[in-house]
Scaffold this motif. Sequence first.
Motif, PDB file in Angstrom:
ATOM      1  N   ALA A  53       0.767  -0.692  -0.266  1.00 30.21           N
ATOM      2  CA  ALA A  53      -0.305  -0.460  -0.266  1.00 30.21           C
ATOM      3  C   ALA A  53       0.515   1.114   0.252  1.00 30.21           C
ATOM      4  O   ALA A  53       1.773   1.093   0.295  1.00 30.21           O
ATOM      5  N   CYS A  54       0.225   2.033  -0.749  1.00 32.14           N
ATOM      6  CA  CYS A  54       1.388   3.139  -1.140  1.00 32.14           C
ATOM      7  C   CYS A  54       0.974   4.020   0.472  1.00 32.14           C
ATOM      8  O   CYS A  54      -0.151   4.522   1.465  1.00 32.14           O
ATOM      9  N   ILE A  55       2.064   4.238   0.817  1.00 30.42           N
ATOM     10  CA  ILE A  55       2.005   5.275   2.664  1.00 30.42           C
ATOM     11  C   ILE A  55       2.428   6.838   2.869  1.00 30.42           C
ATOM     12  O   ILE A  55       3.107   7.236   3.813  1.00 30.42           O
ATOM     13  N   GLY A  56       2.820   6.731   1.567  1.00 32.06           N
ATOM     14  CA  GLY A  56       3.816   8.466   1.380  1.00 32.06           C
ATOM     15  C   GLY A  56       4.042   8.725  -0.096  1.00 32.06           C
ATOM     16  O   GLY A  56       4.214   8.202  -0.874  1.00 32.06           O
ATOM     17  N   TYR A  57       4.915  10.093  -0.376  1.00 27.76           N
ATOM     18  CA  TYR A  57       5.273  10.063  -1.368  1.00 27.76           C
ATOM     19  C   TYR A  57       6.677   9.957  -0.871  1.00 27.76           C
ATOM     20  O   TYR A  57       6.643  11.472  -0.131  1.00 27.76           O
ATOM     21  N   ARG A  58       8.130  10.271  -1.627  1.00 34.53           N
ATOM     22  CA  ARG A  58       9.134  11.258  -1.225  1.00 34.53           C
ATOM     23  C   ARG A  58       9.083  12.011  -3.071  1.00 34.53           C
ATOM     24  O   ARG A  58       9.078  10.844  -3.882  1.00 34.53           O
ATOM     25  N   THR A  59      10.058  13.070  -2.650  1.00 38.87           N
ATOM     26  CA  THR A  59      10.196  14.341  -3.494  1.00 38.87           C
ATOM     27  C   THR A  59      11.227  14.163  -3.502  1.00 38.87           C
ATOM     28  O   THR A  59      11.688  14.636  -2.425  1.00 38.87           O
ATOM     29  N   SER A  60      12.225  14.395  -4.892  1.00 35.60           N
ATOM     30  CA  SER A  60      13.211  14.764  -5.082  1.00 35.60           C
ATOM     31  C   SER A  60      12.769  16.235  -6.169  1.00 35.60           C
ATOM     32  O   SER A  60      11.932  15.867  -6.910  1.00 35.60           O
ATOM     33  N   ALA A  61      13.893  17.252  -6.007  1.00 29.74           N
ATOM     34  CA  ALA A  61      14.326  18.310  -6.952  1.00 29.74           C
ATOM     35  C   ALA A  61      15.708  18.540  -7.883  1.00 29.74           C
ATOM     36  O   ALA A  61      16.157  17.804  -7.187  1.00 29.74           O
ATOM     37  N   VAL A  62      15.564  18.692  -9.056  1.00 31.44           N
ATOM     38  CA  VAL A  62      16.520  18.193  -9.581  1.00 31.44           C
ATOM     39  C   VAL A  62      16.924  19.807 -10.285  1.00 31.44           C
ATOM     40  O   VAL A  62      15.890  20.389 -10.727  1.00 31.44           O
ATOM     41  N   LEU A  63      18.189  20.320 -10.102  1.00 39.71           N
ATOM     42  CA  LEU A  63      18.082  22.060 -10.363  1.00 39.71           C
ATOM     43  C   LEU A  63      18.782  21.625 -11.817  1.00 39.71           C
ATOM     44  O   LEU A  63      20.396  21.021 -12.213  1.00 39.71           O
ATOM     45  N   ASP A  64      18.287  21.897 -13.085  1.00 39.04           N
ATOM     46  CA  ASP A  64      18.913  21.697 -14.484  1.00 39.04           C
ATOM     47  C   ASP A  64      19.127  22.989 -14.700  1.00 39.04           C
ATOM     48  O   ASP A  64      18.112  24.074 -15.031  1.00 39.04           O
ATOM     49  N   PHE A  65      20.839  23.379 -15.341  1.00 35.52           N
ATOM     50  CA  PHE A  65      20.933  24.926 -16.328  1.00 35.52           C
ATOM     51  C   PHE A  65      20.480  24.685 -17.782  1.00 35.52           C
ATOM     52  O   PHE A  65      20.536  23.611 -18.202  1.00 35.52           O
ATOM     53  N   VAL A  66      19.418  25.570 -17.630  1.00 26.20           N
ATOM     54  CA  VAL A  66      19.191  25.821 -19.856  1.00 26.20           C
ATOM     55  C   VAL A  66      19.814  26.923 -19.853  1.00 26.20           C
ATOM     56  O   VAL A  66      19.596  28.041 -18.877  1.00 26.20           O
ATOM     57  N   PRO A  67      20.326  27.276 -20.988  1.00 33.04           N
ATOM     58  CA  PRO A  67      20.699  28.735 -21.362  1.00 33.04           C
ATOM     59  C   PRO A  67      20.687  29.880 -20.343  1.00 33.04           C
ATOM     60  O   PRO A  67      18.907  29.709 -20.973  1.00 33.04           O
TER      61      PRO A  67
END
Length: 41
Positions: free
Chosen positions: A10-24
């Motif tokens: 069963a789903c007990i929550g979510y793990r959130t991750s962020a990626v910083l990406d450079f676009v010119p």
Amino acid sequence: MCPRCGKDKACIGYRTSAVLDFVPAHFVVIEEQREKLACPR
């Protein structure tokens, strides 16, 4: 499926991750959410 009891996890929550990406000329933050699953027993 749980390897011990064979029931669906069963789903007990979510793990959130962020990626910083450079676009010119600007930065973009890409955020992803992945389910955290656990056996209900």
